[in-house]
Design a protein around this motif. Structure first.
Motif, short mmCIF file in Angstrom:
data_model
loop_
_atom_site.label_atom_id
_atom_site.label_comp_id
_atom_site.label_asym_id
_atom_site.label_seq_id
_atom_site.Cartn_x
_atom_site.Cartn_y
_atom_site.Cartn_z
N UNK A 408 34.66 21.50 45.09
CA UNK A 408 35.15 22.81 44.69
C UNK A 408 33.97 23.75 44.46
N UNK A 409 33.98 24.89 45.16
CA UNK A 409 32.90 25.86 45.06
C UNK A 409 33.45 27.13 44.40
N UNK A 410 32.87 27.51 43.26
CA UNK A 410 33.23 28.75 42.59
C UNK A 410 32.23 29.83 43.01
N UNK A 411 32.69 30.80 43.79
CA UNK A 411 31.80 31.84 44.29
C UNK A 411 31.52 32.88 43.20
N UNK A 412 30.31 33.43 43.24
CA UNK A 412 29.97 34.49 42.29
C UNK A 412 30.92 35.66 42.44
N UNK A 413 31.30 36.24 41.34
CA UNK A 413 32.35 37.27 41.35
C UNK A 413 31.90 38.56 42.04
N UNK A 414 30.58 38.79 42.16
CA UNK A 414 30.13 40.05 42.75
C UNK A 414 29.95 40.01 44.26
N UNK A 415 30.34 38.90 44.92
CA UNK A 415 30.30 38.85 46.39
C UNK A 415 31.41 39.74 46.95
N UNK A 416 31.11 40.48 48.03
CA UNK A 416 32.16 41.25 48.68
C UNK A 416 32.96 40.34 49.62
N UNK A 417 34.04 40.84 50.19
CA UNK A 417 34.95 40.02 51.00
C UNK A 417 34.26 39.46 52.23
N UNK A 418 33.42 40.27 52.88
CA UNK A 418 32.73 39.79 54.09
C UNK A 418 31.79 38.65 53.76
N UNK A 419 31.06 38.80 52.67
CA UNK A 419 30.13 37.73 52.24
C UNK A 419 30.90 36.46 51.92
N UNK A 420 32.01 36.60 51.18
CA UNK A 420 32.81 35.42 50.85
C UNK A 420 33.32 34.74 52.12
N UNK A 421 33.78 35.53 53.09
CA UNK A 421 34.29 34.96 54.35
C UNK A 421 33.20 34.18 55.06
N UNK A 422 32.00 34.72 55.14
CA UNK A 422 30.90 34.04 55.83
C UNK A 422 30.49 32.76 55.11
N UNK A 423 30.51 32.80 53.77
CA UNK A 423 30.16 31.59 53.00
C UNK A 423 31.18 30.48 53.25
N UNK A 424 32.46 30.84 53.17
CA UNK A 424 33.52 29.85 53.39
C UNK A 424 33.44 29.29 54.80
N UNK A 425 33.22 30.15 55.77
CA UNK A 425 33.14 29.71 57.17
C UNK A 425 31.96 28.78 57.38
N UNK A 426 30.79 29.13 56.80
CA UNK A 426 29.60 28.32 56.99
C UNK A 426 29.71 26.95 56.32
#
Length: 443
Positions: A408-426
């Motif tokens: 389970x990965x808790x992403x930092x709250x200040x990431x924008x949607x594009x950044x979150x999408x790229x992190x999840x994809x990678x």
């Protein structure tokens, strides 16, 4: 109501004992046969909050009436709970003297009194007492000579006060649970206690010490070989010499360490100068625990500890690390010492500190830790910041974790949607050594 009225008074009293005393007394109006039942109650729970800020006089009258009218000779008080806020302590000592007796088993006091409240000395020789809880403005300062203490039945002691006397702790020969919170007091109310020694009989210890703020040597002794649960939080200033002595804890099940300095007392580089040897010593004593949780300053001490080698944790199943900075070598060295670890939680707390620091430990072995390949089932990464070393560590666990079930990965709250999408994809594209591993993301 008719059916309940036919119950014996002992059963009705048992039912009423689960209610606040004010509500229990109000049941006297329900029917004639209930008019005096409350007078037989042996459990009293008295709280001034229902009386409001303007009802202090009526509250005092209520308590006085309860204690005066109840059938004390036939039904002595066994459990007494008092929560109140007063300008001065009168008439609290009178109430307590009426309650303390050879049948009292539990006493809970949470008192907010402007000028403090002293305990009647009789409480320290109440041989029937099994549980004692003292909170807020309660003073145990009896000058140079603390009263004699003999509490042969006391198993639970909870103190949320300014200071404690070792005479109180040593007078509890069967004490099993101790919750001791020492408050940070103003200089005029500060009482220096150079040494605090925990009773050896303890099985559970919660110790929070905020009182170590002055230029003196402070020694805390935890020689408790039967201990199963430990929550230890000590907050000091950088000008204090803190010494902690701890025994080996062969029965330890759960341990939480939070030993820190106030940031204002770190050196000019933001570096801690104390406690770097204290934390490794405590880890060695806790090597048999099944759950270990370390707060950020505690792990920071491990970063800078000279020539430090992790003890072998042969029973550790759950590890929770709050780290000030992410460091792969530190984490791998820790994992190599956790042979049967099943659950790992990492949280980045970088914002707490001004600057990063180097890890002084050795380079970890090249092979994958045995716990990762054979035992690790759950991994949780909180405050994931997507730094290169963080991505590499997650890939390392996903590939090497042959029995992993959930990551389970808790992403930092200040990431924008594009950044979150790229992190999840990678991260989702990383090959996994376990065919049943589920990768979850939390915003």
């Amino acid at each position: 109501m008719d059916r309940i009225s036919y119950l014996p008074n002992t059963i009705i009293c048992d039912i009423l004992s689960y209610l606040p005393t004010k509500q229990a007394v109000s049941t006297s109006i329900l029917c004639h046969s209930w008019r005096h039942v409350w007078k037989d109650l042996q459990v009293l729970d008295i709280d001034d909050r229902p009386f409001g800020s303007s009802g202090k006089a009526s509250f005092d009258s209520f308590v006085n009436a309860i204690l005066a009218q109840r059938n004390a000779d036939s039904y002595p008080i066994e459990k007494f709970r008092l929560t109140c806020e007063k300008f001065e302590e009168d008439p609290i000592p009178t109430w307590l003297n009426a309650v303390i007796g050879p049948h009292l088993q539990e006493l809970y006091l949470s008192l907010n009194v402007m000028f403090g409240t002293s305990m009647p000395k009789a409480i320290f020789t109440c041989t029937s007492l099994k549980s004692l809880v003292l909170k807020r403005d309660i003073s145990l300062d009896y000058g140079p000579e603390f009263p004699d203490v003999y509490l042969p039945s006391l198993k639970n002691l909870e103190l949320d006060i300014a200071h404690v006397n070792n005479k109180l702790l040593s007078g509890c020969p069967v004490l099993e649970n101790l919750k001791l919170i020492l408050l940070d007091m103003a200089p005029e109310r500060y009482v220096y206690t150079p040494t605090i020694q925990m009773p050896q009989t303890l099985k559970s210890l919660t110790f929070e010490d905020y009182s170590i703020m002055w230029e003196e040597i402070n020694h805390r002794v935890i020689d408790t070989p039967s201990l199963e649960y430990l929550y230890l939080k000590i907050v000091t200033s950088g000008v204090v010499e803190l010494q902690v002595s701890a025994s080996y804890f062969p029965n330890m099940v759960e341990a939480h360490l939070d030993i820190e300095e106030e940031q204002s007392h770190l050196d000019i580089h933001g570096e801690p100068v104390e406690h770097v040897c204290l934390v490794p010593m405590l880890l060695q004593a806790l090597r048999e625990t099944k759950l270990l949780a370390l707060k950020p300053y505690t792990t920071r001490c491990l970063f800078s500890a000279p020539a430090f080698k992790f003890p072998e944790f042969h029973r550790l199943l759950n590890l929770e690390l709050d780290v000030p900075f992410f460091n792969t070598n530190f984490l791998l060295n820790f994992l190599h010492s956790c042979h049967v670890l099943e659950a790992l939680v990492i949280r980045i707390c970088k914002e707490v500190y001004v600057r990063t620091m180097d890890y002084n430990g050795p380079t970890p072995p090249t092979m994958v830790p045995s716990c990762v390949t054979s035992h690790l089932k759950s991994f949780e990464f909180r405050e994931y910041q997507d730094a290169a070393d963080e991505r590499e560590f997650i890939a390392y666990l996903l590939k090497g974790g042959l029995v992993l079930k959930t990551v389970t990965i808790h992403l930092k709250s200040d990431f924008d949607l594009v950044t979150k999408y790229n992190i999840v994809k990678g991260l989702s594209a990383i090959p996994r050594g376990s065919t049943i591993c589920q990768l979850n993301f939390v915003d």
